[in-house]
Write an enzyme that holds these catalytic residues in place. Structure first.
Site, PDB file in Angstrom:
ATOM      1  N   TRP A   1    -126.966-101.690  -5.948  1.00  0.00           N
ATOM      2  CA  TRP A   1    -126.080-101.901  -4.792  1.00  0.00           C
ATOM      3  C   TRP A   1    -126.789-102.654  -3.666  1.00  0.00           C
ATOM      4  CZ3 TRP A   1    -122.965 -96.709  -3.752  1.00  0.00           C
ATOM      5  CH2 TRP A   1    -122.261 -96.365  -4.918  1.00  0.00           C
ATOM      6  N   LYS A   2    -128.107-102.818  -3.778  1.00  0.00           N
ATOM      7  CA  LYS A   2    -128.909-103.451  -2.717  1.00  0.00           C
ATOM      8  C   LYS A   2    -128.602-102.772  -1.374  1.00  0.00           C
ATOM      9  CE  LYS A   2    -129.232-107.511  -5.561  1.00  0.00           C
ATOM     10  NZ  LYS A   2    -129.396-108.952  -5.689  1.00  0.00           N
TER      11      LYS A   2
ATOM     12  N   SER B   1    -126.112-112.789 -11.474  1.00  0.00           N
ATOM     13  CA  SER B   1    -124.717-113.220 -11.525  1.00  0.00           C
ATOM     14  C   SER B   1    -123.977-112.804 -12.798  1.00  0.00           C
ATOM     15  CB  SER B   1    -124.621-114.743 -11.313  1.00  0.00           C
ATOM     16  OG  SER B   1    -125.129-115.092 -10.040  1.00  0.00           O
TER      17      SER B   1
ATOM     18  N   GLY C   1    -125.799-106.917  -9.622  1.00  0.00           N
ATOM     19  CA  GLY C   1    -125.794-106.846  -8.165  1.00  0.00           C
ATOM     20  C   GLY C   1    -124.365-106.850  -7.637  1.00  0.00           C
ATOM     21  N   GLY C   2    -123.897-108.018  -7.222  1.00  0.00           N
ATOM     22  CA  GLY C   2    -122.583-108.149  -6.574  1.00  0.00           C
ATOM     23  C   GLY C   2    -121.445-107.470  -7.326  1.00  0.00           C
TER      24      GLY C   2
HETATM   25  P1  13P Z   1    -126.295-110.485  -8.621  1.00  0.00           P
HETATM   26  O1  13P Z   1    -125.617-109.818  -9.808  1.00  0.00           O
HETATM   27  O2  13P Z   1    -125.559-110.294  -7.341  1.00  0.00           O
HETATM   28  O3  13P Z   1    -126.652-111.904  -8.922  1.00  0.00           O
HETATM   29  O4  13P Z   1    -127.684-109.705  -8.402  1.00  0.00           O
HETATM   30  C1  13P Z   1    -128.524-109.494  -9.476  1.00  0.00           C
HETATM   31  C2  13P Z   1    -129.609-108.602  -9.054  1.00  0.00           C
HETATM   32  O5  13P Z   1    -130.476-108.973  -8.276  1.00  0.00           O
HETATM   33  C3  13P Z   1    -129.624-107.224  -9.576  1.00  0.00           C
HETATM   34  O6  13P Z   1    -130.828-106.582  -9.296  1.00  0.00           O
END
Ligand code: 13P
Length: 254
Positions: free
Chosen positions: A11-12, A214, A235-236
């Site tokens: 989730w960052k 991505s 991530g997103g």
């Molecule tokens: P995204 O899926 O947003 O590109 O991020 C990937 C990521 O850094 C997961 O740790």
């Protein structure tokens, strides 16, 4: 040894408490019985709640996004591996490119963090990946090899078997540019070969290597169907319950 297939959501630095609770509830409601492992890696404030709601769901685990290398002490603002364990974490992401880039984490520091995580029974999800200039110069394998050697390959065999690897090309993170399934497969195969050389073919065959960068519902199937890709670090798309669950359901049927 059949290796685990895993989808982890990073989730960052997103989701305040209510948003995170709603997202987690929504993900849990949409999940069928899990054949593969799913790991939710939210910011620290969500760990306790998420581990409570996931406790009785088989194959659903909680992970943190970082830990400190020391056991405890006067390190204001940091978090200890034992604290993460005490709120129900089983995993911790280490070596993410954002930690390397914005917080100066290098191989020596990461090696120490990996040791502390393992000593506290947390499984590291250890990230590697090259930047765009290295890819354009054809140096991606050199970069990844160096990251593995400096941060991870000091481990003994038993310790190493508790590590999950994630290949995340920096140029594909948050950019909408995914590595092609072939680029992912080539690097994963290379990483598995390095693990086999360092440890054994058996260990290499048992090591889960996730792809990150991505990953979306539209491309997950093609990436997850590659022989050496054992899942994804998302991530997103992990911030939208429907997308995340669709990615979880993107493994080829056995
Ligand atoms: P995204 O899926 O947003 O590109 O991020 C990937 C990521 O850094 C997961 O740790």
């Amino acid at each position: 040894m059949k290796r685990k297939q895993i989808v982890a959501g990073n989730w960052k630095m997103n989701m305040n408490f209510d948003e995170g609770r709603d997202l987690a509830i929504s993900i849990v409601r949409k999940l069928g019985p899990l054949k593969n492992e799913v790991i939710l890696c939210p910011p620290f404030i969500h760990l306790n709640y998420l581990s409570v709601i996931s406790k009785d769901i088989a194959n659903l685990h909680i992970g943190a996004q970082n830990c400190h290398q020391k056991d405890k002490g006067a390190y204001t603002g940091e978090i200890a591996a034992s604290m993460l364990k005490s709120v129900g974490c089983s995993y911790v992401i280490l070596g993410h490119s954002e930690r390397r880039q914005y917080f100066g984490e290098d191989g020596a520091l990461l090696a120490a963090k990996v040791d502390t995580a393992l000593a506290n029974n947390l499984k590291p999800i250890f990230c590697v990946g090259e930047k765009l200039d290295a890819r354009e110069a054809g140096k991606q394998e050199k970069v990844v090899e160096k990251q593995l050697k400096s941060g991870l390959f000091h481990l003994g065999e038993t310790q190493f078997s508790n590590v999950v690897l994630a290949y995340e090309p920096v140029w594909a993170i948050g950019t909408g540019k995914t590595a092609s399934p072939e680029q992912a497969q080539d690097m994963h195969q290379f990483i598995r070969k390095l693990v086999a050389q360092k440890y054994s073919v058996n260990i290499a065959e048992g090591t889960s290597i996730l792809y990150g960068g991505s990953v979306k519902p539209a491309n997950a199937k093609a990436i997850f169907s590659q022989a050496d890709v054992d899942g994804g670090l998302i991530g997103g798309a992990a911030l939208k319950a429907a997308d995340f669950v669709s990615i979880i359901n993107s493994f080829p049927q056995a």
